[in-house]
Design a protein around this motif. Structure first.
Motif, PDB file in Angstrom:
ATOM      1  N   ALA A  50      33.499  30.947  53.409  1.00  0.00           N
ATOM      2  CA  ALA A  50      34.041  29.715  53.985  1.00  0.00           C
ATOM      3  C   ALA A  50      34.042  28.577  52.972  1.00  0.00           C
ATOM      4  N   VAL A  51      32.948  28.452  52.219  1.00  0.00           N
ATOM      5  CA  VAL A  51      32.829  27.330  51.280  1.00  0.00           C
ATOM      6  C   VAL A  51      33.746  27.505  50.080  1.00  0.00           C
ATOM      7  N   PHE A  52      33.795  28.730  49.553  1.00  0.00           N
ATOM      8  CA  PHE A  52      34.537  28.975  48.317  1.00  0.00           C
ATOM      9  C   PHE A  52      35.868  29.676  48.559  1.00  0.00           C
ATOM     10  N   ALA A  53      36.411  29.549  49.763  1.00  0.00           N
ATOM     11  CA  ALA A  53      37.687  30.197  50.086  1.00  0.00           C
ATOM     12  C   ALA A  53      38.801  29.827  49.114  1.00  0.00           C
ATOM     13  N   PRO A  54      38.963  28.552  48.734  1.00  0.00           N
ATOM     14  CA  PRO A  54      40.037  28.235  47.783  1.00  0.00           C
ATOM     15  C   PRO A  54      39.860  28.915  46.424  1.00  0.00           C
ATOM     16  N   LEU A  55      38.621  29.168  46.017  1.00  0.00           N
ATOM     17  CA  LEU A  55      38.377  29.810  44.728  1.00  0.00           C
ATOM     18  C   LEU A  55      38.505  31.326  44.813  1.00  0.00           C
ATOM     19  N   LEU A  56      38.139  31.898  45.965  1.00  0.00           N
ATOM     20  CA  LEU A  56      38.176  33.347  46.112  1.00  0.00           C
ATOM     21  C   LEU A  56      39.543  33.855  46.552  1.00  0.00           C
ATOM     22  N   ALA A  57      40.333  32.994  47.164  1.00  0.00           N
ATOM     23  CA  ALA A  57      41.631  33.422  47.694  1.00  0.00           C
ATOM     24  C   ALA A  57      42.567  33.834  46.563  1.00  0.00           C
ATOM     25  N   THR A  58      43.331  34.874  46.821  1.00  0.00           N
ATOM     26  CA  THR A  58      44.294  35.375  45.829  1.00  0.00           C
ATOM     27  C   THR A  58      45.716  34.892  46.118  1.00  0.00           C
ATOM     28  N   THR A  81      49.293  42.971  53.785  1.00  0.00           N
ATOM     29  CA  THR A  81      49.933  41.734  54.237  1.00  0.00           C
ATOM     30  C   THR A  81      50.328  41.872  55.699  1.00  0.00           C
ATOM     31  N   ASP A  82      50.576  40.720  56.334  1.00  0.00           N
ATOM     32  CA  ASP A  82      50.944  40.741  57.746  1.00  0.00           C
ATOM     33  C   ASP A  82      52.454  40.756  57.909  1.00  0.00           C
ATOM     34  N   GLU A  83      52.906  40.467  59.126  1.00  0.00           N
ATOM     35  CA  GLU A  83      54.338  40.564  59.429  1.00  0.00           C
ATOM     36  C   GLU A  83      55.174  39.514  58.715  1.00  0.00           C
ATOM     37  N   LEU A  84      54.543  38.469  58.187  1.00  0.00           N
ATOM     38  CA  LEU A  84      55.263  37.445  57.427  1.00  0.00           C
ATOM     39  C   LEU A  84      54.994  37.548  55.923  1.00  0.00           C
ATOM     40  N   GLY A  85      54.319  38.594  55.511  1.00  0.00           N
ATOM     41  CA  GLY A  85      54.038  38.785  54.097  1.00  0.00           C
ATOM     42  C   GLY A  85      52.845  38.000  53.587  1.00  0.00           C
ATOM     43  N   ARG A  86      52.060  37.393  54.475  1.00  0.00           N
ATOM     44  CA  ARG A  86      50.888  36.622  54.049  1.00  0.00           C
ATOM     45  C   ARG A  86      49.721  37.565  53.771  1.00  0.00           C
ATOM     46  N   ASP A  87      48.942  37.241  52.750  1.00  0.00           N
ATOM     47  CA  ASP A  87      47.842  38.095  52.334  1.00  0.00           C
ATOM     48  C   ASP A  87      46.713  38.065  53.368  1.00  0.00           C
ATOM     49  N   ILE A  88      46.347  39.233  53.877  1.00  0.00           N
ATOM     50  CA  ILE A  88      45.340  39.301  54.937  1.00  0.00           C
ATOM     51  C   ILE A  88      43.962  38.942  54.410  1.00  0.00           C
ATOM     52  N   PHE A  89      43.626  39.369  53.186  1.00  0.00           N
ATOM     53  CA  PHE A  89      42.323  39.033  52.604  1.00  0.00           C
ATOM     54  C   PHE A  89      42.136  37.523  52.521  1.00  0.00           C
ATOM     55  N   THR A  90      43.156  36.830  52.068  1.00  0.00           N
ATOM     56  CA  THR A  90      43.074  35.376  51.964  1.00  0.00           C
ATOM     57  C   THR A  90      42.941  34.732  53.334  1.00  0.00           C
ATOM     58  N   ARG A  91      43.675  35.236  54.310  1.00  0.00           N
ATOM     59  CA  ARG A  91      43.609  34.655  55.652  1.00  0.00           C
ATOM     60  C   ARG A  91      42.257  34.928  56.311  1.00  0.00           C
ATOM     61  N   ILE A  92      41.647  36.058  56.014  1.00  0.00           N
ATOM     62  CA  ILE A  92      40.305  36.325  56.538  1.00  0.00           C
ATOM     63  C   ILE A  92      39.300  35.356  55.922  1.00  0.00           C
ATOM     64  N   LEU A  93      39.442  35.069  54.631  1.00  0.00           N
ATOM     65  CA  LEU A  93      38.549  34.106  53.984  1.00  0.00           C
ATOM     66  C   LEU A  93      38.650  32.738  54.644  1.00  0.00           C
ATOM     67  N   TYR A  94      39.870  32.269  54.841  1.00  0.00           N
ATOM     68  CA  TYR A  94      40.040  30.964  55.480  1.00  0.00           C
ATOM     69  C   TYR A  94      39.679  31.025  56.965  1.00  0.00           C
ATOM     70  N   GLY A  95      39.821  32.200  57.586  1.00  0.00           N
ATOM     71  CA  GLY A  95      39.406  32.338  58.976  1.00  0.00           C
ATOM     72  C   GLY A  95      37.904  32.229  59.149  1.00  0.00           C
TER      73      GLY A  95
END
Length: 300
Positions: A50-58, A81-95
């Protein structure tokens, strides 16, 4: 006067040393619980995500990429990726940020509300106890998720409203627990001594009853965090929690269920995140119960 001040200062230093010694003993005992350490490690990973999501996100968690929509896990998109092509790993980090926000809001509000109501009811007794406990019984009689659905439907969808709705359903167990502890403590010798010394009921509840209830409430709080996450994910799943395009894990599962047979990763990855985090909170709660519950410690 100087001698009295020196005595008070020495007393404070001794209290600080005693508290530090108790904390060190608690930390040593906790470190000896392997499952508790696993739960603490999972919580640490969640906090770091949660804290370092911007640094860990791809990738950008909100930017669509229709060229790579529904891509399977690969070196470029670790979890697909999801139905819109967004990276799931990154979205889980921000989630993880949204998950911690909901848990923090619910715990910071429901536990104090339940603690105050339970401590006041158990200490006062009589009609105050009867009124507070009947209100508590009404909330306990309805399933949590159903009651949360009713509240969030009335308040409107949104992450803050979802947290408020979960809070309104989460405080009764804390009230019951605090009342049970207060009934044990309210007639103890040191509480009667405070009454004989002229202490008010407000001071007794605030300074002497509630601190004795804290250990049990903390144990219950850590065990309830997994349920809070699941309730929030359930609200997000049916569209009453965090609204798109926020990367809330329950909402991600809801959008991914349409592709579960062919593109399994879209719903499986956020579901796996919910499972791991819930498991971590349960392991941590079990360890805290073993260390803080006075009945278990006495039995051991």
């Amino acid at each position: 006067m100087t001698a009295i001040n020196l005595t008070h200062a020495e007393t404070r230093r001794q209290l600080r040393r005693a508290r530090l010694g108790e904390f060190t003993k608690f930390a040593r005992r906790f470190a000896g619980n392997p499952l508790g350490m696993i739960g603490l490690a999972i919580l640490g990973v969640l906090l770091a995500s949660a804290v370092f999501a911007p640094l860990l996100a791809t990738h950008d968690p909100y930017l669509p990429d229709l060229v790579h929509r529904l891509s399977p896990p690969s070196f470029e998109n670790w979890l697909g990726t999801d139905e819109l092509g967004r990276d799931i790993f990154t979205r889980i980090l921000y989630g993880a940020r949204l998950t911690l926000l909901i848990v923090g809001l619910v715990v910071a509000t429901s536990a104090p509300i339940g603690l105050i109501i339970g401590a006041v009811a158990g200490t006062s007794g009589g009609w105050v106890d009867a009124v507070f406990m009947r209100i508590t019984d009404v909330f306990l009689a309805v399933p949590k998720l159903l009651l949360a659905l009713a509240f969030v439907a009335a308040l409107g969808p949104g992450i803050v409203n979802a947290a408020l709705a979960i809070t309104l359903t989460a405080w009764p167990p804390y009230a019951r627990l605090a009342r049970a502890e207060a009934l044990i403590v309210r007639d103890s010798d040191y509480v009667n001594a405070v009454r004989l010394a002229g202490g008010s009921e407000f001071r007794i509840v605030l300074r002497h009853i509630m601190p004795m209830c804290l250990s049990s409430v903390i144990v219950r709080m850590t065990l309830d965090m997994a349920g809070i996450i699941l309730t929030a994910a359930g609200l997000g799943f049916i569209g009453l929690g965090a609204q798109p395009p926020l990367p809330e894990w329950g909402a991600m599962i809801s959008t991914g269920r349409k592709f579960i047979f062919d593109q399994w990763w879209v719903a499986t990855m956020p579901g796996l995140a919910i499972f791991i985090v819930s498991l971590g909170f349960n392991l941590l709660g079990d360890a805290m119960r073993d260390l803080l519950d006075p009945h278990l410690r006495r039995r051991a």
